[in-house]
Design an enzyme around this catalytic site. Structure first.
Site, mmCIF file in Angstrom:
data_model
loop_
_atom_site.group_PDB
_atom_site.id
_atom_site.type_symbol
_atom_site.label_atom_id
_atom_site.label_comp_id
_atom_site.label_asym_id
_atom_site.label_seq_id
_atom_site.Cartn_x
_atom_site.Cartn_y
_atom_site.Cartn_z
ATOM 1 N N HIS A 1 -2.764 6.871 -0.840
ATOM 2 C CA HIS A 1 -3.773 7.437 0.065
ATOM 3 C C HIS A 1 -3.260 8.071 1.348
ATOM 4 O O HIS A 1 -3.942 8.058 2.373
ATOM 5 C CB HIS A 1 -4.828 6.363 0.385
ATOM 6 C CG HIS A 1 -5.623 5.985 -0.823
ATOM 7 N ND1 HIS A 1 -6.396 4.844 -0.896
ATOM 8 C CD2 HIS A 1 -5.738 6.594 -2.035
ATOM 9 C CE1 HIS A 1 -6.966 4.785 -2.094
ATOM 10 N NE2 HIS A 1 -6.572 5.830 -2.807
ATOM 11 N N HIS B 1 0.857 -1.195 0.000
ATOM 12 C CA HIS B 1 0.000 0.000 0.000
ATOM 13 C C HIS B 1 0.893 1.245 0.000
ATOM 14 O O HIS B 1 1.404 1.652 1.036
ATOM 15 C CB HIS B 1 -0.907 -0.023 1.229
ATOM 16 C CG HIS B 1 -2.083 0.922 1.141
ATOM 17 N ND1 HIS B 1 -2.128 1.988 0.262
ATOM 18 C CD2 HIS B 1 -3.256 0.955 1.818
ATOM 19 C CE1 HIS B 1 -3.283 2.626 0.408
ATOM 20 N NE2 HIS B 1 -3.989 2.018 1.350
ATOM 21 N N TYR C 1 -0.849 7.289 3.409
ATOM 22 C CA TYR C 1 -0.280 6.466 4.487
ATOM 23 C C TYR C 1 1.252 6.515 4.431
ATOM 24 O O TYR C 1 1.825 7.315 3.704
ATOM 25 C CB TYR C 1 -0.869 5.051 4.427
ATOM 26 C CG TYR C 1 -2.365 5.080 4.634
ATOM 27 C CD1 TYR C 1 -2.907 5.598 5.814
ATOM 28 C CD2 TYR C 1 -3.255 4.671 3.641
ATOM 29 C CE1 TYR C 1 -4.281 5.686 6.006
ATOM 30 C CE2 TYR C 1 -4.628 4.754 3.821
ATOM 31 C CZ TYR C 1 -5.133 5.264 5.010
ATOM 32 O OH TYR C 1 -6.492 5.362 5.196
#
Length: 379
Positions: A193, A190, A195
């Site tokens: 977004h 990931h 993070y």
């Protein structure tokens, strides 16, 4: 491919729409191009995946379909939301196994998305009430939650020292290894977004002066070290990554998102990742589509692996993306959440269940989770 062919689940159909044509993803044979996007659902008590997830993922599995599991924490400092799953303990690995087995029993291909939220957290989610970690010590301003009601409070983060960063890289490596032990076919890093990895990449957040800050190359160093460590650990054929260079989630914007996106995909080419999963520029903030002059096409053209797009797609939009070669696969989130048999509905051009945002993030193991009807239940 003219005439009648066997469509999804044996439904006789005209030659399949682009979304329902087969595709070879590395060593995996996909029967269609409709991907379950990674969706946080906040139903994993004490960060341990629960048995109710078996039915949830199994419902959304088709033979030869690709599913990406919800964001899963790499360590005890990775959490920023209640009841999100992890994959850093033996108990968590064991809890994932029956969920993965259920997807495999129906012939699905299952990747685990692994994440670290970085500063999108507060001391209440951290071990011993310590500060969340990030590339910076600048806090996020309080933000309205996705449900539109609650306001999330964020603690001032602690800036990671240069020497600590390899330890976080190692957390990602171990999480990837654990995911393979749990039976997943691969992992998705990931890197989107707002993070932790995105915090390092984006110049609106990263204010470091060491080798992990400043230039584009330096800001991308940590994410690429994570990629390299995981590729070395489990093999590039099992590794994908999600990126959102254009998004401004969690105050993580960049002054030159196209240059960032291009630099990342060109760097990723060196590692031979199986896919790059990118969020459309029109998704600047969570769940809200907006007009954007930007396009993912330059990244699509530059990346040498499979290219997955996500962000506000419907059936027509997805078909066009595949037909025009703007993407190989299309990830669907909210509509797949609400339509467990989405590929079949797309095949038949059937009406879709409407999703209920109110139940996206409630802890109920059934309501808004496994109770969305299948087509045959509504006929």
């Amino acid at each position: 491919m003219g005439g009648k062919v066997q469509g999804q689940n044996g439904v006789s159909a005209e030659a399949p729409i682009p979304l329902l044509t087969p595709y070879t993803l590395g060593k995996f044979q996909l029967s269609h191009r409709v991907v379950l996007a990674p969706l946080t659902r906040l139903r994993s008590w004490n960060n341990v995946p629960q048995p109710h997830a078996i039915l949830y993922y199994s419902q959304r599995t088709t033979k030869g379909g690709l599913l990406i599991a919800e964001a899963t924490g790499v360590s005890d400092t990775a959490q920023g939301y209640p009841q999100t799953p992890g994959i850093w303990t033996k108990e968590q690995v064991e809890a994932w196994k029956p969920i993965v087995d259920a997807v495999h029993a129906k012939g699905g291909i299952f990747f685990c998305q692994i994440w670290h939220v970085g500063r999108v957290s507060n001391t209440g989610f951290q071990p011993n009430g310590q500060a969340p970690i990030s590339c910076t010590d600048r806090p996020l301003t309080p933000q309205t939650q996705s449900n539109g009601i609650d306001v999330a409070q964020f603690s001032t983060p602690r800036r990671l020292t240069t020497e600590e960063i390899p330890l976080v890289v190692n957390d990602f490596r171990l999480a990837a290894r654990n995911a393979i032990e749990a039976g997943f076919d691969g992992i998705e890093i990931h890197g989107a977004h707002g993070y932790l990895l995105d915090q390092f990449m984006k110049d609106h957040v990263n204010d470091r002066t060491d080798k992990y800050g400043g230039s584009l190359e330096n800001r991308c160093r940590f994410p690429l070290e994570v990629v390299e460590a995981i590729v070395d650990e489990i093999g590039a054929d099992k590794v994908g990554i999600r990126l959102s260079p254009f998004a401004d989630y969690a105050e993580a914007g960049d002054s030159n998102p196209e240059a960032l996106g291009l630099y990342m995909v060109e760097s990723l080419n060196k590692y031979g990742l199986v896919y790059c999963h990118m969020v459309e520029p029109r998704m600047k903030t969570v769940g809200e589509k907006s007009e954007s002059p930007h396009s993912l096409l330059p990244m699509r053209k530059a990346f040498r692996g499979t290219f997955i797009v996500a962000g506000g797609y419907d059936r027509e939009d997805g078909n066009n993306a595949v037909a025009e070669n703007r993407a190989d696969l299309v990830a669907y989130g909210r509509v797949f959440l609400a339509n467990p048999d989405l590929p079949k509905r797309f095949a038949l051009n059937a009406p879709l269940n409407k999703y209920n945002r109110e139940t996206f993030y409630i802890p109920d193991p059934v309501l808004g989770y496994t109770d969305y009807p299948f087509l045959e239940d509504t006929e």
